[in-house]
Design an enzyme around this catalytic site. Sequence first.
Site, mmCIF file in Angstrom:
data_model
loop_
_atom_site.group_PDB
_atom_site.id
_atom_site.type_symbol
_atom_site.label_atom_id
_atom_site.label_comp_id
_atom_site.label_asym_id
_atom_site.label_seq_id
_atom_site.Cartn_x
_atom_site.Cartn_y
_atom_site.Cartn_z
ATOM 1 N N ASN A 146 0.872 -1.163 0.000
ATOM 2 C CA ASN A 146 0.000 0.000 0.000
ATOM 3 C C ASN A 146 0.913 1.217 0.000
ATOM 4 O O ASN A 146 1.496 1.558 1.038
ATOM 5 C CB ASN A 146 -0.909 -0.016 1.230
ATOM 6 C CG ASN A 146 -1.827 1.177 1.287
ATOM 7 O OD1 ASN A 146 -1.557 2.234 0.726
ATOM 8 N ND2 ASN A 146 -2.927 1.018 1.997
ATOM 9 N N THR A 147 1.046 1.860 -1.162
ATOM 10 C CA THR A 147 1.973 2.987 -1.255
ATOM 11 C C THR A 147 1.467 4.221 -0.534
ATOM 12 O O THR A 147 2.260 5.096 -0.196
ATOM 13 C CB THR A 147 2.263 3.337 -2.731
ATOM 14 O OG1 THR A 147 1.037 3.596 -3.402
ATOM 15 C CG2 THR A 147 3.003 2.207 -3.424
ATOM 16 N N CYS A 148 0.170 4.312 -0.291
ATOM 17 C CA CYS A 148 -0.349 5.455 0.473
ATOM 18 C C CYS A 148 0.066 5.354 1.937
ATOM 19 O O CYS A 148 0.328 6.357 2.589
ATOM 20 C CB CYS A 148 -1.868 5.527 0.364
ATOM 21 S SG CYS A 148 -2.434 5.884 -1.309
ATOM 22 N N ALA A 149 0.110 4.126 2.455
ATOM 23 C CA ALA A 149 0.485 3.905 3.851
ATOM 24 C C ALA A 149 1.952 3.503 3.987
ATOM 25 O O ALA A 149 2.424 3.273 5.095
ATOM 26 C CB ALA A 149 -0.397 2.824 4.464
#
Length: 180
Positions: A146-149
């Site tokens: 998860n690149t957002c997290a």
Amino acid sequence: ETLQDLMVQHSTMLQTAGCFKHVKSLEEKHSIVKDYLRWYIIDRNHGAIERFKNGLATLQFLTALQQYPMKNLSAAHIENLFQPELSPDGSNQRCWYLLLLSEHNSVVTLEDVLMVATGVPCMPPAGMDPQPCLQLFKGSKFPMANTCANTVKLPLLDNYNTFKDNMNFGIRNSPGFGCI
């Protein structure tokens, strides 16, 4: 003769680049191509590059980039970057294959792992927010991210070779940022 014909055919473009001249031998083609490419890539874009640098300099960003250039990643750097959510002490599920990736013959690089987990192939000068996280999970035989997290989830598998093969496959076949 062919080179001379091509020079005449493209004389306007070569004159604009400042590399139109009479050629006496075929060996001169390399210097003409080199001069033309320098003009096309660098000189032609000099104004735009300077405006871009001036824009970066207004907030001291250019200075920060120059002071903290991109560093090569190491297994220890990635290991220290990610905050692991480990299995309980005494568990045999605390495997990580970063040392394998730091070998030069690995099909997956440390930059690939960072790209999959965070969307960037190198450490930004300002650091990462949120702090990258490493989790272990059941439910898939391939890694998930998860690149957002800034999170990468590693699969829990029965043996290390299967883990390594599935990690390599998952990372190499993940559509990622920066793919052109």
